[in-house]
Design an enzyme around this catalytic site. Structure first.
Site, PDB file in Angstrom:
ATOM      1  N   GLY A 126       0.823  -1.203   0.000  1.00  0.00           N
ATOM      2  CA  GLY A 126       0.000   0.000   0.000  1.00  0.00           C
ATOM      3  C   GLY A 126       0.854   1.249   0.000  1.00  0.00           C
ATOM      4  CB  SER A 127      -0.004   4.720   0.854  1.00  0.00           C
ATOM      5  OG  SER A 127      -0.449   4.618   2.187  1.00  0.00           O
TER       6      SER A 127
ATOM      7  N   GLY B 140       2.332   2.053   5.336  1.00  0.00           N
ATOM      8  CA  GLY B 140       3.445   1.191   5.695  1.00  0.00           C
ATOM      9  C   GLY B 140       4.173   1.639   6.941  1.00  0.00           C
TER      10      GLY B 140
ATOM     11  CD  GLU C  83       7.468  -5.385  -1.990  1.00  0.00           C
ATOM     12  OE1 GLU C  83       7.783  -4.311  -2.546  1.00  0.00           O
ATOM     13  OE2 GLU C  83       8.226  -6.369  -1.947  1.00  0.00           O
TER      14      GLU C  83
ATOM     15  CB  CYS D  66       3.663   0.100  -6.504  1.00  0.00           C
ATOM     16  SG  CYS D  66       3.906  -1.633  -6.932  1.00  0.00           S
TER      17      CYS D  66
END
Length: 513
Positions: A244-245, A249, A266, A300
């Protein structure tokens, strides 16, 4: 609802009129009346309703997983691999249906939907081979008649928090490896794409059922960020793999670190392609455009920045503008279209806000953006891919923009280009387009890209299963999928065996009684 989509749901075992979705070992919650609506960004239509789990439901899921781990870890790794192989075969049978649902619920092109399911199949194939290769090391002891070696054991419960943009592939990257390593999994998918998750759980649940495997080995729990917070705080969950963002994270990392748990993160990307004066510009154009507009810029690994040599800047900009004029935007189930919708209205608002900030900072848009209207864009989620000339230091350029906004930056020397590429907080994917061997090698050297992925003559977007996937800096530092990524799902144990009739101590220490 589109009748074709209804047939897809039927094939995948999803009953749109049954909010509980009691299929296989799916757990949506029995004690809560709260629901989650799945709305397609393709046409704005309601697809189905899912129940949201409560805290009590979560507790039951974890207990079920912990119990299943006791037996699953004792199954020989090659046998676990065979179960994963069967899951891959089941995905092959359901590739068209699941890929179509991915496209309709998330909004990516149908080809990308099929490609995402193919990634799932590929990681299952990879994991099957891996199940016979969970190698440890043997080393020589300094003490006579001693043997030393390392072995790897499963962690226990692996929590997987996935994002909407790859609603099924990223789960499978984690689950396939975690399962062959002997772990059990709890999956919390994005609340924006619950149906694809339910479909996957139904498919893998059937595989477990046919093999007499405890259904608690693979668990799905539908909910909002509250469920994710329960997972990150739970000491019974040994590893949290979160996609995610960067903001999300950092919260996950801090929470899990406070209990000394493990994370695999990630997170955001701000990926650049360097277009050298020695590049094949026609080939570079394909990589740049697909990287920027594929999945409507919601990867991403999407290309956010093009760093172009001053000698070819104008020529390449002209090629980009002409290419953008040819882009077809519309229903992603129509394979003649290049670009589908953003995920929802919140994403559209963020896209418009990014354009506004870019213009306020001094960005010059050579291809203007905007929201598309009309019958073909009834969901309100279709936007125009746009291109802006910027400076790398602009605040908006320093942030990940999850939309089809491409920034152009001019450079003079390769050293300057590398510094520009590295000059952002994120470090996921990078690329250089060049036919000059020295430039390519410098880009890949210790003085080159600081990203986890560095490519030559291909774009930033798209990765193969064989290579470990992940990035550095604010991208999180985790690695999923290929190479030795399996070690993240296991704990290392060093063993020393003394087969002599004495007890010598290490480092020559004497301790006589």
């Amino acid at each position: 609802m589109n009748t074709d989509i209804q047939s897809v749901l039927d094939q995948l075992g999803i009953k749109a009129n049954n909010p509980a979705f009691s299929t296989g070992n799916y757990w949506g919650g029995d004690s809560n009346d709260s629901t989650l609506e799945s709305i397609s960004p393709v046409d704005g239509k309601h697809i189905a309703t899912a129940k949201v789990a409560t805290d009590a439901d979560y507790g039951q899921v974890v207990s079920k997983a912990a119990s299943a781990f006791v037996s699953w870890r004792m199954v020989p790794a090659p046998k676990r691999g065979d179960i994963v192989r069967q899951f891959g075969d089941a995905l092959r049978k359901n590739k068209d249906a699941l890929g179509t649902l991915v496209s309709y619920e998330m909004g990516k092109s149908l080809q990308e939907g099929y490609g995402e399911v193919q990634e799932m199949i590929d990681i299952c194939d990879f994991a099957v081979g891996l199940s016979r290769q969970l190698y440890g090391l043997t080393m020589h002891s300094e003490r006579p008649s001693h043997r030393m070696y390392e072995q790897w054991h499963p962690l226990g419960i692996v929590g997987i928090i996935s994002a909407f943009n790859f609603p099924v592939a990223v789960w499978s990257w984690n689950a396939a490896l975690a399962l062959v390593c002997g772990n059990v999994c709890i999956w919390k998918p994005s609340e924006k794409t619950p149906l694809t998750a339910i479909a996957c759980q139904h498919i893998i649940g059937e595989v477990f059922k046919n093999n007499g495997i405890d259904e608690g080995v693979s668990n799905l729990i539908i909910g909002d960020r509250t469920i994710g917070e329960l997972m990150t705080k739970d000491t019974r969950v040994s590893l949290i793999s979160a996609t995610g963002s960067t903001r999300m994270g950092k919260e996950v990392a801090a929470t899990v670190a406070s209990r000394l748990g493990k994370t695999l993160l990630e997170l955001g990307g701000n990926n650049a392609i360097i277009i050298s004066e020695h590049a094949d510009l026609d080939m570079s154009l394909i990589g740049a455009v697909f990287g920027a507009v594929g999945t409507a810029g919601q990867r991403c690994t999407s290309t956010r920045r093009l760093i172009i040599h001053e000698h070819v800047y104008e020529a390449f900009k002209d090629k980009l503008v002409r290419a953008y004029d040819q882009l077809r935007i519309g229903n992603p189930l129509d394979q003649s279209n290049h670009v589908g919708p953003l995920i929802d209205q919140h994403a559209v608002t963020a896209y418009l806000d990014s354009i506004k900030k870019c213009k306020a900072a001094g960005g010059n848009f050579v291809v203007e953006g905007g929201v598309l209207t009309g019958d073909h864009y009834a969901s309100g989620c279709y936007v125009k891919p746009c291109i802006a000339e910027v400076e790398n230091h602009f605040d908006i350029v320093q942030h990940e923009t999850f939309a089809p906004i491409l920034y152009l930056i001019k450079y003079k020397t390769l050293e300057e280009a590398i510094a520009l590429q590295n000059g952002v907080p994120q470090g996921l994917s990078s690329a250089i387009m060049t036919l000059n061997l020295r430039e390519a090698e410098l880009f890949l050297s210790v003085k080159g890209s600081d990203c986890g992925i560095a490519n030559v003559n291909i774009g930033t977007s798209g990765a193969e299963i064989g290579g470990a996937f992940g990035g550095e800096k604010e991208t999180g530092g985790g690695r999923e999928s290929g190479s030795d990524a399996w070690q993240a799902y296991m704990r290392r144990q060093t063993n020393t065996i003394n087969y002599s009739d004495t007890l010598p101590l290490a480092q020559g220490i004497k301790f006589d009684l």
